[in-house]
Design a protein around this motif. Structure first.
Motif, PDB file in Angstrom:
ATOM      1  N   ALA A 176       0.836  -1.315  -0.053  1.00  7.56           N
ATOM      2  CA  ALA A 176       0.180   0.023   0.133  1.00  7.56           C
ATOM      3  C   ALA A 176       1.012   1.191   0.279  1.00  7.56           C
ATOM      4  O   ALA A 176       0.253   2.397   0.011  1.00  7.56           O
ATOM      5  CB  ALA A 176      -1.053   0.142   1.138  1.00  7.56           C
ATOM      6  N   GLY A 177       2.275   1.076  -0.042  1.00 16.81           N
ATOM      7  CA  GLY A 177       3.213   2.557  -0.014  1.00 16.81           C
ATOM      8  C   GLY A 177       3.255   3.032   1.345  1.00 16.81           C
ATOM      9  O   GLY A 177       3.587   4.232   1.363  1.00 16.81           O
ATOM     10  N   ILE A 178       2.953   2.231   2.365  1.00 13.50           N
ATOM     11  CA  ILE A 178       2.858   3.059   3.663  1.00 13.50           C
ATOM     12  C   ILE A 178       4.488   2.568   4.389  1.00 13.50           C
ATOM     13  O   ILE A 178       4.737   1.591   4.451  1.00 13.50           O
ATOM     14  CB  ILE A 178       1.926   2.322   4.597  1.00 13.50           C
ATOM     15  N   ALA A 179       5.234   3.602   4.662  1.00 14.95           N
ATOM     16  CA  ALA A 179       6.505   3.408   4.964  1.00 14.95           C
ATOM     17  C   ALA A 179       6.662   3.141   6.428  1.00 14.95           C
ATOM     18  O   ALA A 179       7.592   2.493   6.955  1.00 14.95           O
ATOM     19  CB  ALA A 179       7.272   4.750   5.004  1.00 14.95           C
ATOM     20  N   ALA A 180       5.570   3.135   7.429  1.00 14.28           N
ATOM     21  CA  ALA A 180       5.806   3.093   8.653  1.00 14.28           C
ATOM     22  C   ALA A 180       4.311   2.954   9.430  1.00 14.28           C
ATOM     23  O   ALA A 180       3.373   3.265   9.049  1.00 14.28           O
ATOM     24  CB  ALA A 180       6.662   4.252   9.495  1.00 14.28           C
ATOM     25  N   ASP A 191      -4.526   4.625   6.613  1.00 12.37           N
ATOM     26  CA  ASP A 191      -3.786   3.520   6.442  1.00 12.37           C
ATOM     27  C   ASP A 191      -4.401   2.337   6.117  1.00 12.37           C
ATOM     28  O   ASP A 191      -4.452   1.520   5.126  1.00 12.37           O
ATOM     29  CB  ASP A 191      -2.484   3.043   7.492  1.00 12.37           C
ATOM     30  N   ALA A 192      -5.722   2.359   6.822  1.00 10.06           N
ATOM     31  CA  ALA A 192      -6.599   0.888   6.706  1.00 10.06           C
ATOM     32  C   ALA A 192      -7.119   1.100   5.345  1.00 10.06           C
ATOM     33  O   ALA A 192      -7.440   0.278   4.824  1.00 10.06           O
ATOM     34  CB  ALA A 192      -7.650   1.031   7.905  1.00 10.06           C
ATOM     35  N   LYS A 193      -7.442   2.324   5.012  1.00 13.38           N
ATOM     36  CA  LYS A 193      -8.243   2.498   3.761  1.00 13.38           C
ATOM     37  C   LYS A 193      -7.136   2.346   2.437  1.00 13.38           C
ATOM     38  O   LYS A 193      -7.477   1.772   1.526  1.00 13.38           O
ATOM     39  CB  LYS A 193      -8.652   3.966   3.575  1.00 13.38           C
ATOM     40  N   LYS A 194      -5.701   2.769   2.637  1.00 12.36           N
ATOM     41  CA  LYS A 194      -4.946   2.453   1.492  1.00 12.36           C
ATOM     42  C   LYS A 194      -4.701   0.690   1.379  1.00 12.36           C
ATOM     43  O   LYS A 194      -4.623   0.432   0.363  1.00 12.36           O
ATOM     44  CB  LYS A 194      -3.708   3.065   1.827  1.00 12.36           C
ATOM     45  N   ILE A 195      -4.643   0.156   2.552  1.00 11.90           N
ATOM     46  CA  ILE A 195      -4.449  -1.260   2.547  1.00 11.90           C
ATOM     47  C   ILE A 195      -5.809  -1.932   1.903  1.00 11.90           C
ATOM     48  O   ILE A 195      -5.411  -3.014   1.039  1.00 11.90           O
ATOM     49  CB  ILE A 195      -4.241  -1.780   3.928  1.00 11.90           C
ATOM     50  N   GLY A 286      -4.541  -6.120   7.732  1.00 18.54           N
ATOM     51  CA  GLY A 286      -3.531  -5.209   7.746  1.00 18.54           C
ATOM     52  C   GLY A 286      -2.932  -4.988   8.904  1.00 18.54           C
ATOM     53  O   GLY A 286      -1.721  -4.916   9.249  1.00 18.54           O
ATOM     54  N   MET A 287      -3.811  -4.653  10.000  1.00 20.83           N
ATOM     55  CA  MET A 287      -3.398  -4.289  11.517  1.00 20.83           C
ATOM     56  C   MET A 287      -4.519  -4.729  12.356  1.00 20.83           C
ATOM     57  O   MET A 287      -5.830  -4.542  11.912  1.00 20.83           O
ATOM     58  CB  MET A 287      -2.864  -2.967  11.433  1.00 20.83           C
ATOM     59  N   TYR A 288      -4.165  -4.771  13.633  1.00 24.01           N
ATOM     60  CA  TYR A 288      -4.972  -4.964  14.851  1.00 24.01           C
ATOM     61  C   TYR A 288      -4.119  -4.759  15.981  1.00 24.01           C
ATOM     62  O   TYR A 288      -3.237  -4.421  15.861  1.00 24.01           O
ATOM     63  CB  TYR A 288      -5.622  -6.240  14.751  1.00 24.01           C
TER      64      TYR A 288
END
Length: 464
Positions: A176-180, A191-195, A286-288
């Motif tokens: 998703a191009g998220i660096a951190a 970030d959740a939307k991008k993923i 993606g994350m939790y």
């Protein structure tokens, strides 16, 4: 690998099945070697000591295989014919304990936690262990009031603590191009939307929590975000000694935004923690946010097929204004109804041996809170543990008062808003009124004592 939900009973005795609750009876079966030895003994030899069967109930799954082996070792070596059955309750542990005591079928030993030891003690479920504590034990194990000593009585000793972190899929973040990892709630939502945008075609979504139990889900996510942002994580303001759920507003709004954006895993509302972990291990989340038990889960229970890591949770605005919970201070407790308290203590004492606790830490099941253990234990050699190791902004918050509130609990009310919408300000106002009414009643009855602390500083709770 354990994937089935429900109640898992682990029988670790040497022979035979065990009763669901504790009992004492004579074991008439003997091994061939034992029979041969008995036949050569003088006829005046004392009869075999009656077997004492104990039941140990726990809600922990991540350490199940290791604890099973420790229990088996105890059964084989205790020398007093004590046999322990380990029962793992994978759902509704607290309700199962309530039913067990109500029906007269309570276990002899109970796994207690931060959110259960006080109510279990108040209900009379737990037996004080003060009479068993030697000077050596008192010296080795730190005592935390309200966590293992309640009302001046000891009910449990510490083993490990759990930190809370954002767990994220490194591969999905890179895709998703998220660096951190996100540092603010706004970044988490973005970030959740991008993923989801890059992963949805393959069934991957940005965020999830185990909302089958809103209490469990928000207790491991919204709570720690609020704490890191400087607020009591369970809605209690220690400065005023009143409940104030305003601190949850921006957190819950952000969670709802991810739902509205379609960034959360479909079916999240019926997701328990193990199915969530299974989905994460497959690369679908993606994350939790969860506890430091996760590395053990992905090493043993649900081997991860993706590259993942853990990072500090985001805060409301990116600024750390309070300690994040380092939860612990209790582990095992003895049932107040057991007829075999001395034998239960013998088992409990065995479980608290340094070598058992040291191995527990080194295998990555939990981070030791016992100085005598943590000072000699090696860093857990398990993938992903580095992100969970205690850091400067972890710390232990005081316990808030437990009250019996009329109507919907705050976790359920917030989850309902996330899914169905409504007026969040009115929801918070209603929660504040109902929880403070319940607090006032508890104080009037003498069940709870609260004192405002205007100088309370959540930054001072951080570990040094």
């Amino acid at each position: 690998m354990i994937k089935k939900l429900g109640t898992v009973t682990l029988t670790v005795a040497l022979a035979g099945s065990l009763a669901a609750c504790s009992s004492t009876k004579t074991d008439t079966a003997a091994s061939p070697a034992a029979s041969a030895k008995a036949s050569t003994a003088p006829s005046s030899a004392a009869p075999a000591k009656a077997k004492t069967k104990l039941s140990y109930w726990t809600g922990d799954r991540h350490d199940m295989d290791y604890i099973k082996s420790v229990v088996q070792k105890f059964n084989e070596t205790n020398g007093e014919n004590i046999e322990v059955e380990m029962v793992v309750k994978t759902e509704d542990f607290n309700q199962a304990i309530d039913l067990a005591f109500a029906s007269g079928q309570a276990p002899d030993i109970i796994r207690v936690k931060e959110n259960t030891i006080q109510p279990f003690a108040a209900k009379g479920y737990l037996k004080p262990i003060d009479s068993y504590l030697t000077d050596a034990i008192k010296k080795e194990f730190p005592v935390i009031d309200d966590f293992n000593r309640i009302g001046g009585k000891m009910y449990s000793l510490p083993n490990y603590g759990s930190t809370l972190r954002l767990v994220y899929n490194k591969e999905l973040f890179a895709k998703a191009g998220i660096a951190a990892p996100p540092k603010t709630l706004k970044e988490m939502v973005e970030d959740a939307k991008k993923i989801t945008a890059v992963g949805k075609a393959n069934g991957s979504y940005g965020f999830a929590q185990n909302f089958k139990s809103p209490e469990s889900a928000l207790g491991r996510s919204a709570r720690v975000i609020a704490e890191a942002s400087g607020y009591g994580g369970l809605g209690f303001d220690f400065k005023t000694a009143k409940f104030d759920f305003t601190s949850y507003k921006e957190v819950i709004q952000s969670f709802k935004q991810m739902v509205d954006d379609g960034s959360t895993l479909p079916g999240m509302e019926s997701l328990d923690i193990d199915p969530l972990r299974a989905q994460f291990a497959e690369g679908k989340i993606g994350m939790y946010i969860s506890f430091s038990s996760e590395p053990g889960v992905y090493a043993n229970q649900f081997p991860a097929k993706i590259e993942w890591a853990a990072a500090p949770v985001p805060t409301i605005d990116g600024t750390i204004k309070g300690a994040t919970s380092f939860l612990g201070g209790q582990w095992l407790a003895i049932s107040n109804t057991t007829k075999n308290a001395d034998q239960a203590w013998k088992f409990m004492n065995f479980m608290y041996q340094d070598e058992v606790l040291k191995t527990y830490h080194e295998k990555g099941f939990g981070l030791s809170m016992v100085p005598a253990v943590s000072s000699v234990a090696k860093k857990p050699e398990i993938k992903g543990i580095d992100g969970f190791l205690p850091i400067g902004n972890d710390g232990t918050w005081p316990l808030q008062p437990t009250v019996t509130v009329e109507g919907m609990k705050f976790n359920d009310a917030f989850f309902k808003y996330m899914i169905s919408g409504g007026n969040l300000d009115q929801i918070i106002q209603d929660l504040n009124k109902r929880y403070n009414d319940a607090l006032d009643k508890a104080v009037t009855k003498g069940d709870v004592k609260v004192t405002p602390n205007p100088s309370f500083d959540p930054m001072k709770l951080m570990m040094k």
